[in-house]
Scaffold this motif. Structure first.
Motif, PDB file in Angstrom:
ATOM      1  N   ALA A 221       0.652  -1.185   0.080  1.00  0.00           N
ATOM      2  CA  ALA A 221      -0.004  -0.075  -0.052  1.00  0.00           C
ATOM      3  C   ALA A 221       0.988   1.205  -0.040  1.00  0.00           C
ATOM      4  O   ALA A 221       0.319   2.309  -0.530  1.00  0.00           O
ATOM      5  N   HIS A 222       2.036   1.179   0.624  1.00  0.00           N
ATOM      6  CA  HIS A 222       2.677   2.448   0.647  1.00  0.00           C
ATOM      7  C   HIS A 222       3.582   2.620  -0.721  1.00  0.00           C
ATOM      8  O   HIS A 222       4.564   3.474  -0.560  1.00  0.00           O
ATOM      9  N   ILE A 223       3.480   1.857  -1.466  1.00  0.00           N
ATOM     10  CA  ILE A 223       4.509   2.183  -3.036  1.00  0.00           C
ATOM     11  C   ILE A 223       3.126   2.366  -3.972  1.00  0.00           C
ATOM     12  O   ILE A 223       2.345   1.107  -4.138  1.00  0.00           O
ATOM     13  N   ARG A 224       3.272   3.448  -4.666  1.00  0.00           N
ATOM     14  CA  ARG A 224       2.285   3.464  -5.856  1.00  0.00           C
ATOM     15  C   ARG A 224       2.964   3.635  -7.172  1.00  0.00           C
ATOM     16  O   ARG A 224       4.061   4.061  -7.409  1.00  0.00           O
ATOM     17  N   LEU A 225       2.133   2.957  -8.158  1.00  0.00           N
ATOM     18  CA  LEU A 225       2.639   3.016  -9.568  1.00  0.00           C
ATOM     19  C   LEU A 225       1.934   4.053 -10.346  1.00  0.00           C
ATOM     20  O   LEU A 225       0.477   4.036 -10.255  1.00  0.00           O
ATOM     21  N   ALA A 226       2.575   4.933 -11.064  1.00  0.00           N
ATOM     22  CA  ALA A 226       1.769   5.818 -11.961  1.00  0.00           C
ATOM     23  C   ALA A 226       2.355   5.611 -13.400  1.00  0.00           C
ATOM     24  O   ALA A 226       3.519   5.468 -13.551  1.00  0.00           O
ATOM     25  N   TYR A 227       1.444   5.966 -14.468  1.00  0.00           N
ATOM     26  CA  TYR A 227       2.037   5.744 -15.892  1.00  0.00           C
ATOM     27  C   TYR A 227       1.879   7.277 -16.319  1.00  0.00           C
ATOM     28  O   TYR A 227       1.170   8.079 -16.254  1.00  0.00           O
ATOM     29  N   LEU A 228       3.098   7.562 -16.875  1.00  0.00           N
ATOM     30  CA  LEU A 228       3.134   8.810 -17.312  1.00  0.00           C
ATOM     31  C   LEU A 228       3.168   8.730 -19.045  1.00  0.00           C
ATOM     32  O   LEU A 228       4.611   8.796 -19.630  1.00  0.00           O
ATOM     33  N   PRO A 229       2.271   8.796 -19.985  1.00  0.00           N
ATOM     34  CA  PRO A 229       2.394   8.622 -21.252  1.00  0.00           C
ATOM     35  C   PRO A 229       2.913   9.891 -22.028  1.00  0.00           C
ATOM     36  O   PRO A 229       2.459  10.842 -21.750  1.00  0.00           O
ATOM     37  N   SER A 230       3.603   9.613 -23.042  1.00  0.00           N
ATOM     38  CA  SER A 230       3.913  10.843 -23.994  1.00  0.00           C
ATOM     39  C   SER A 230       4.130  10.062 -25.367  1.00  0.00           C
ATOM     40  O   SER A 230       4.233   8.997 -25.623  1.00  0.00           O
ATOM     41  N   PRO A 231       3.808  10.941 -26.385  1.00  0.00           N
ATOM     42  CA  PRO A 231       4.064  10.122 -27.646  1.00  0.00           C
ATOM     43  C   PRO A 231       5.216   9.405 -27.641  1.00  0.00           C
ATOM     44  O   PRO A 231       6.238   9.817 -27.618  1.00  0.00           O
ATOM     45  N   MET A 232       5.104   8.176 -28.214  1.00  0.00           N
ATOM     46  CA  MET A 232       6.295   7.175 -28.399  1.00  0.00           C
ATOM     47  C   MET A 232       6.668   6.463 -26.951  1.00  0.00           C
ATOM     48  O   MET A 232       7.401   5.542 -27.042  1.00  0.00           O
ATOM     49  N   ALA A 233       6.673   7.258 -26.171  1.00  0.00           N
ATOM     50  CA  ALA A 233       7.186   6.685 -24.660  1.00  0.00           C
ATOM     51  C   ALA A 233       6.383   6.690 -23.262  1.00  0.00           C
ATOM     52  O   ALA A 233       5.190   7.531 -23.263  1.00  0.00           O
ATOM     53  N   VAL A 234       6.633   5.594 -22.741  1.00  0.00           N
ATOM     54  CA  VAL A 234       5.542   5.929 -21.475  1.00  0.00           C
ATOM     55  C   VAL A 234       6.693   5.454 -20.181  1.00  0.00           C
ATOM     56  O   VAL A 234       7.427   4.937 -20.204  1.00  0.00           O
TER      57      VAL A 234
END
Lengths: 417, 417
Positions: free
Chosen positions: B209-222
């Motif tokens: 619970a104390h570790i979160r995952l986020a996705y940061l997409p940009s064109p061609m790369a994540v």
């Protein structure tokens, strides 16, 4: 009647840890202003249910229109849709139009579609769905007591397409204001804001209450912005422009332009108008001047190209500056800037050439000239003008300022007397 | 114990009309994060007394540290100082140290000093004055019920100098948290976020619970970002890195780097490590690749320069590509990109050459190839790798993406197997 007040809420932890710079808010604010809608506040919050609800609860009483961006993607950290759905008391249902659009998008790009993508077609049953022509996440428009709350993706080109195609026309109809907002700008260079303020203090004091003056300083340049509000747009424009002209006449000796355009666009327009082309020889700016000029649509009409002569060998081998001259004058010198400008003109067959050389930061590999010393030379068919500048910022800011100065110096060079 | 919560308030009408993009907040957020201070919200308000007081009144109950930037200049639209002074119940008095500093600054720059500048030396008698080594506006630190409220100028390099020299060390002492925040990133390219999410869904579900995952997409790369919070920084780092390594191993085929560096810095570090140099031949990117590489301090160690061969004549005259080849292949082609990369290597005496040619936007003056078609070629001593891309964005985003791809392709080219 006051004009419509809007609040922009951007959602995403990346905004709070400084992983990205928010460019969406500035664009949205500009577009709303054109419609006479004022932005009262901009708020950035994290990807948590509590933060989104708190921001929304505080914003709704203060504004007529709330725009949220971000958090609509297909991954588990994207929570805006379920949060808004439950906040406004709805439930998620599959929207057939969105489903068809998402399916078609994947088909066209030859990609397999997975369950996770299909989820994008689920929308709250209590909102109006906003079509996203550029991506899979639909927008949502909720209405509460006559207020509009709109949620859009954070991906800039998706958000912009949805605003331009659907929302801005609808905002104009719904909030189309009897209150106009008129901005006019005066761009000056070479004098600090305090001195400008001193020189125009009587004109500033004479401004009516509905016209405000703001000073936007940046290194080497100050923009003066007049903002007027009123009911009769034509009369207001005339009034704001009258005050602008009075101020512009007073600061004539420092005046660059009355348009709120970046200097590269002012230069580009002047080149096109006079049917002139330009070529570059950049050293310390590393291609940044070329980048600025090629951000402009249709730049091939006036921009021939450039040589980034970063290494000294490039100055001799490509630009053809004799090694003996470089040795004698030093790489960072007026003579070399002028040789560069002339070589750029010649090699690129352009009417105007810019040469720029300097030292941006203390660098163990670079020349030993004082940090911040920059020489810029602009060459035309019958004339060369070179100038020396001493900048006092860090590497990135020195590069930005040097580039602005080069563009400005070229603009001055071709400006009719 | 929760870690310290901060709120950033930026002041200035220019933020609400979209005249400038706020880059200060991102930088401040990064710096605070390093100290274990979380940014809870970022708020932008206009240059009015009511707006500043409302934002401050709402922020103080929610956070331990409030940082305000903007509105401290010498002109009449700069009202932050008197507003804060009266909000905290103080009065303005001349501060002799600030007065001496302002006087000295004007003397050193050989400029006359006027009454308006002297006013900068007036500060509230109920605050701690923060020295501004880069400018005339001092900062202010107010304390209320153990909370700190800090006001800084909006000019980025002034604000940064004051934070670095004075405030960050003081924040560390005052709010130095037992709670650590650890971010770790996984940069991927070439696969959409929904597909990545699918492939790592079991690893994501297994995160504590104390570790979160986020996705940061940009064109061609994540970018995948793991953020952990905990009391024992060393143990937490180990734990976050363990999960990062599991995810990285799973997406190995798309992995670019585990560092949160922009691609130009990854490339620069790889070049320096292998003692290689690079040269460019840019067409559609107009100098932007050169600009990116020269943003890096010490770039002359690996960057030789470039040719911005925007006009076709520059491709033949400067790069020496035979007109017949250009005629036969077309300006936007793999053959020309490769000729450009080879010419860049040769003319600039570099180990690696990048050639890039493409069509960014429908332009009446440009080639008739499909918009968004880009060819990138990277040439080394014994090998050439060329690739074609089809981009779908607008001009500015296509240029950004093309530049990222070129830097990425060069990074891949020199990466050891």
């Amino acid at each position: 009647m006051n004009n419509t007040q809007a609040i922009i809420i951007t959602i995403g932890d990346e905004l709070l840890i400084g992983q990205i710079v928010d460019t969406n808010s500035a664009w949205i604010a500009q577009q709303l202003n054109i419609l006479g809608i004022s932005v009262k506040e901009r708020i950035a919050v994290g990807d948590t249910r509590d933060a989104i609800i708190e921001a929304l609860s505080e914003a709704i009483p203060k504004a007529d229109l709330i725009l949220l961006t971000g958090g609509l993607g297909p991954t588990s950290d994207d929570i805006t849709k379920p949060v808004l759905c439950s906040f406004f008391g709805g439930k998620l249902v599959v929207n057939e139009d969105v489903l068809a659009h998402v399916t078609e998008l994947f088909r066209k790009r030859n990609r397999p579609i997975i369950e996770r993508n299909m989820k994008q077609a689920e929308v709250p049953d209590n909102c109006r769905v906003i079509h996203n022509p550029m991506g899979t996440a639909p927008g949502m428009l909720f209405e509460q007591n006559g207020k509009w709350i709109v949620s859009l993706p954070g991906v800039p080109f998706e958000m912009k397409a949805m605003m331009t195609e659907t929302l801005l026309p609808d905002f104009a109809t719904r909030f189309g204001s009897t209150q106009a907002i008129v901005h006019r700008n005066i761009l000056t260079i070479g004098e600090g804001e305090s001195f400008l303020a001193e020189r125009i203090s009587d004109l500033e004091a004479a401004l009516p209450a509905h016209i405000r003056l703001a000073y936007l300083p940046s290194p080497m340049a100050v923009k003066l912005r007049l903002t007027g509000t009123g009911t009769d747009e034509a009369a207001l424009t005339k009034e704001v422009e009258h005050h602008r002209d009075l101020i512009a006449a007073r600061v004539q000796n420092r005046l660059v332009a009355l348009e709120d355009h970046p200097i590269e666009l002012l230069l580009a327009n002047a080149l096109k108008k006079q049917n002139l082309t330009i070529g570059l020889a950049e050293s310390c700016t590393g291609g940044y001047i070329g980048h600025k000029l090629t951000q402009i649509n249709g730049s091939s009409a006036f921009f021939k190209g450039g040589i980034i002569s970063y290494a000294t060998s490039a100055k001799s081998d490509i630009l053809g500056i004799p090694a003996a001259v470089i040795e004698k004058e030093g790489v960072v010198s007026e003579a070399i800037a002028t040789e560069m400008a002339q070589a750029a003109r010649k090699l690129l067959h352009s009417d105007i050439g810019i040469g720029i050389t300097g030292i941006l930061s203390a660098d163990p590999y670079e020349d030993k000239s004082p940090v911040g010393t920059i020489f810029i030379s602009v060459a035309g068919p019958g004339e060369i003008r070179a100038k020396k500048y001493q900048l006092h910022y860090d590497r990135v800011q020195n590069k930005e300022t040097a580039t602005q100065l080069a563009l400005y110096q070229a603009f001055e060079f071709i400006r009719p007397e």
